[in-house]
Design an enzyme around this catalytic site. Structure first.
Site, PDB file in Angstrom:
ATOM      1  N   LYS A   1      16.097  -4.625 -56.940  1.00 44.58           N
ATOM      2  CA  LYS A   1      15.113  -3.719 -57.602  1.00 44.58           C
ATOM      3  C   LYS A   1      15.694  -2.259 -57.087  1.00 44.58           C
ATOM      4  O   LYS A   1      15.910  -2.224 -55.780  1.00 44.58           O
ATOM      5  CB  LYS A   1      13.734  -3.764 -57.070  1.00 44.58           C
ATOM      6  CG  LYS A   1      12.492  -3.228 -57.985  1.00 44.58           C
ATOM      7  CD  LYS A   1      11.176  -3.379 -57.476  1.00 44.58           C
ATOM      8  CE  LYS A   1      10.170  -2.685 -57.962  1.00 44.58           C
ATOM      9  NZ  LYS A   1       8.827  -2.946 -57.336  1.00 44.58           N
TER      10      LYS A   1
HETATM   11  C1  E4P Z   1       5.762  -2.509 -58.946  1.00 45.13           C
HETATM   12  O1  E4P Z   1       6.918  -2.881 -59.288  1.00 45.13           O
HETATM   13  C2  E4P Z   1       5.497  -1.265 -58.466  1.00 45.13           C
HETATM   14  O2  E4P Z   1       6.226  -1.099 -57.130  1.00 45.13           O
HETATM   15  C3  E4P Z   1       4.192  -1.209 -58.353  1.00 45.13           C
HETATM   16  O3  E4P Z   1       3.373  -1.657 -59.450  1.00 45.13           O
HETATM   17  C4  E4P Z   1       3.522   0.160 -57.695  1.00 45.13           C
HETATM   18  O4  E4P Z   1       2.165   0.135 -58.022  1.00 45.13           O
HETATM   19  P1  E4P Z   1       1.115   1.239 -57.317  1.00 45.13           P
HETATM   20  O5  E4P Z   1       1.452   2.435 -57.795  1.00 45.13           O
HETATM   21  O6  E4P Z   1       0.035   0.592 -57.248  1.00 45.13           O
HETATM   22  O7  E4P Z   1       1.634   1.320 -55.439  1.00 45.13           O
END
Ligand code: E4P
Length: 226
Positions: free
Chosen positions: A93
């Site tokens: 990622k």
């Molecule tokens: C997933 O890949 C993201 O990092 C996550 O969904 C972010 O979510 P949030 O905006 O609730 O922190």
């Protein structure tokens, strides 16, 4: 629709957490096609990063996103090399940035799966696809938080990717409620990553609860169980 089903193109559910117990519970219900983590989720889970990811990878066969924390391309690539040793199915990622897209281009040329995160515009999603990202993660909840409609972005990305047959998969992230998931499915997003709490909410319907209660009550007239 029928063709995409036959080809296995159905919507995937990833779980958005590093809480191993929560992942196990959802996995046992068939609701985990993959897992997404980020530094905040790892911090929340409160355990060693590597040990957590290795444990998840020991029972989840689907893609597990692990986020790099370097700000340079070389740093991201060095982290990617380490993360890949933590499981067979690790997806690297990488944040949306010029350095990040250089890393994505390099990794995708090597056949390593990537997930471009913290994306908030269709232009960014286009850049991620051109760099060869496996997944792009648009954050719908955070857009809603600042008064935008996160789902409009998903529609735009779907149109752009379909226009040019980009293979990058739309991974709807920052999902906060069941409506986000439903809208993602209606638009034809490839994946939604859902926090455990929202997964639990998917089961709920007042008529389901009322119906079960009534059946159990009526069953008492002829059953000796319970
Ligand atoms: C997933 O890949 C993201 O990092 C996550 O969904 C972010 O979510 P949030 O905006 O609730 O922190």
């Amino acid at each position: 629709m029928v063709d995409s089903f036959i080809l296995g193109g159905f919507m995937k559910f990833f779980i958005d957490t590093a809480d191993v117990d929560a992942i196990k519970t959802a996995y046992d219900m068939g609701l985990v096609d993959g897992v997404t983590t980020n530094p905040s989720l790892i911090k929340q889970a409160g355990k060693d990063h590597e040990a957590t990811i290795r444990e998840i990878a020991s029972f989840v066969p689907g893609p597990i996103s692990v986020e790099t924390i370097s700000t340079t391309t070389q740093g991201m690539l060095d982290e990617a090399e380490i993360y890949q040793t933590w499981g067979q199915n690790i997806v690297i990622k990488i944040v949306m940035s010029p350095e990040g897209m250089q890393a994505v281009k390099y990794l995708s040329a090597k056949g390593i799966k990537t997930n471009v995160t913290v994306t908030f515009s269709a232009a960014q999603a286009l850049i991620a696809a051109k760099a060869g990202a496996t997944y792009v993660s648009p954050f719908v909840g955070r857009l809603d938080d600042i008064g935008h409609n996160g789902m409009d972005l998903i529609e735009q990305i779907r149109t752009i990717y379909d226009n040019y047959s980009f293979q990058t998969k739309i991974l709807v992230a920052s999902v906060r409620n069941p409506i986000h998931l439903l809208d993602a499915a209606l638009i034809g997003a490839d994946v939604a990553t859902v926090p455990p709490k929202t997964l639990q909410q998917l089961f709920k319907h007042p008529l389901t609860e009322k119906g079960i209660e009534q059946f159990l009550e009526d069953a008492k007239s002829f059953s000796t169980n319970g």
